[in-house]
Design a protein around this motif. Structure first.
Motif, short mmCIF file in Angstrom:
data_model
loop_
_atom_site.label_atom_id
_atom_site.label_comp_id
_atom_site.label_asym_id
_atom_site.label_seq_id
_atom_site.Cartn_x
_atom_site.Cartn_y
_atom_site.Cartn_z
N ALA A 3 -14.05 -5.38 -87.25
CA ALA A 3 -15.21 -5.57 -86.40
C ALA A 3 -16.47 -5.05 -87.07
O ALA A 3 -17.56 -5.61 -86.91
N ALA A 4 -16.35 -3.97 -87.85
CA ALA A 4 -17.51 -3.36 -88.47
C ALA A 4 -18.15 -4.25 -89.52
O ALA A 4 -19.32 -4.09 -89.84
N VAL A 5 -17.39 -5.19 -90.07
CA VAL A 5 -17.94 -6.05 -91.11
C VAL A 5 -18.13 -7.47 -90.62
O VAL A 5 -18.25 -8.40 -91.39
N GLY A 6 -18.12 -7.66 -89.31
CA GLY A 6 -18.44 -8.97 -88.76
C GLY A 6 -17.25 -9.90 -88.63
O GLY A 6 -17.41 -11.08 -88.31
N GLN A 7 -16.04 -9.42 -88.88
CA GLN A 7 -14.86 -10.26 -88.75
C GLN A 7 -14.39 -10.26 -87.30
O GLN A 7 -14.90 -9.51 -86.47
N ALA A 8 -13.44 -11.15 -87.01
CA ALA A 8 -12.83 -11.12 -85.69
C ALA A 8 -12.18 -9.75 -85.48
O ALA A 8 -11.67 -9.15 -86.42
N ASP A 9 -12.22 -9.25 -84.26
CA ASP A 9 -11.67 -7.92 -83.95
C ASP A 9 -10.14 -8.03 -83.94
O ASP A 9 -9.54 -8.37 -82.92
N LEU A 10 -9.53 -7.72 -85.06
CA LEU A 10 -8.09 -7.90 -85.21
C LEU A 10 -7.36 -6.59 -84.94
O LEU A 10 -7.33 -5.70 -85.79
N HIS A 11 -6.82 -6.45 -83.76
CA HIS A 11 -5.97 -5.31 -83.45
C HIS A 11 -4.64 -5.49 -84.16
O HIS A 11 -4.11 -6.60 -84.24
N ALA A 12 -4.08 -4.40 -84.68
CA ALA A 12 -2.85 -4.49 -85.47
C ALA A 12 -1.71 -5.14 -84.69
O ALA A 12 -0.97 -5.96 -85.23
N LEU A 13 -1.56 -4.78 -83.41
CA LEU A 13 -0.48 -5.36 -82.62
C LEU A 13 -0.63 -6.87 -82.48
O LEU A 13 0.36 -7.61 -82.48
N MET A 14 -1.88 -7.33 -82.38
CA MET A 14 -2.11 -8.76 -82.28
C MET A 14 -1.73 -9.47 -83.58
O MET A 14 -1.17 -10.57 -83.58
N VAL A 15 -2.04 -8.82 -84.71
CA VAL A 15 -1.69 -9.42 -86.00
C VAL A 15 -0.17 -9.55 -86.14
O VAL A 15 0.34 -10.57 -86.60
N VAL A 16 0.57 -8.50 -85.75
CA VAL A 16 2.03 -8.55 -85.83
C VAL A 16 2.58 -9.66 -84.94
O VAL A 16 3.44 -10.44 -85.36
#
Length: 268
Positions: free
Chosen positions: A169-182
């Protein structure tokens, strides 16, 4: 009754003695466990080096995905071995899991090893989620233990890198929570695995047998969900003797790569 003076014959060349201890434990397994911390340190060092290399290539800042490149290499390595030997070895999966936990612990202590923000607990939590997502299929024999440990390794690294999503989120990317990525990495892998299965069905053209097989798998999943896991596992073990094995590590790897590529490259 047997003769008390008789002796057990010594092992011959045709029947070599097995090398196990008094408890019947697999010594090779424990040797792998003993080497796992050393291999984990190598993976950890590779992630840190990839972070520095990425930073040198992108001095203006932005998302530093160096550790994710190392993770993807580990997934590709595991998938290649799975496709070749139909087994994901412990010397790949255990160090991946352990190195992910190490990354999380270093982040907790503020060691600037990479750009990840997830701590030890997040890494362990994502490891557990990776296990739980594949456990129903493991229980009915749909995937191997190595495939599950492969996903657990992915979860360990993802948890340590993404954390709660603050880094991306700090660099303008989608807010990727680790659990969502898994979860979505697993979901993409399941879709790819289904596509692989359909291709095999069309190649073999055994429509009736395959339809019956899928009905049985669905029934076993229902049995597992209703608490009759033992019967489901027994039926699955009998079914495994006659089905064509699919190295599930390959679709898992492809699913992970597709999701990460979509989120970090196409949508970044």
């Amino acid at each position: 009754m047997g003769n008390p003076d008789s002796k057990t014959p010594a092992p011959t060349a045709d029947a070599p003695a097995t090398e196990t201890d008094d408890l019947g434990l697999d010594r090779e397994f424990f040797l792998i466990l003993a080497r796992a911390p050393v291999l984990a340190l190598i993976w950890l060092a590779a992630g840190a080096a990839a972070h520095q290399f990425w930073a040198a290539l992108s001095p203006t800042g932005g998302l530093n995905a160096g550790p994710l490149v190392v993770l993807c290499f580990g997934m590709v390595l595991a998938a290649f071995i799975d496709g070749w030997a139909l087994k994901v070895p412990n010397w790949v999966t255990f160090p991946l899991i352990l190195s992910g936990w190490m990354q999380g612990a270093l982040h907790d202590f503020g060691v600037p090893i990479d750009a990840g923000t997830g701590g030890f607990l997040m890494s362990v939590g994502c490891t557990a989620v990776g296990f739980l997502l594949l456990f129903p299929m493991l229980a009915i024999g749909g995937v191997g233990v190595g495939d599950v440990k492969m996903q657990m390794g992915f979860g360990a690294w993802v948890g340590a890198y993404f954390g709660s999503g603050a880094t991306t989120a700090a660099v303008g990317q989608a807010d990727l929570h680790a659990l969502m990525v898994v979860f979505w990495g697993f979901a993409y892998g399941a879709l790819v695995g289904g596509a692989f299965g359909l291709i095999i069905i069309f190649i073999r053209r055994q429509w009736g047998a395959n339809a019956q097989m899928y009905r049985e798998i669905g029934g076993d999943l229902v049995r597992f969900a209703s608490g009759n896991a033992a019967e489901a596992a027994k039926r699955a073990e009998e079914r495994r003797k006659k089905w064509v094995k699919l190295p599930y590590g390959i679709p898992l790897c492809v699913g992970f790569l597709l999701f990460l590529g979509q989120k970090l490259i196409l949508e970044g």
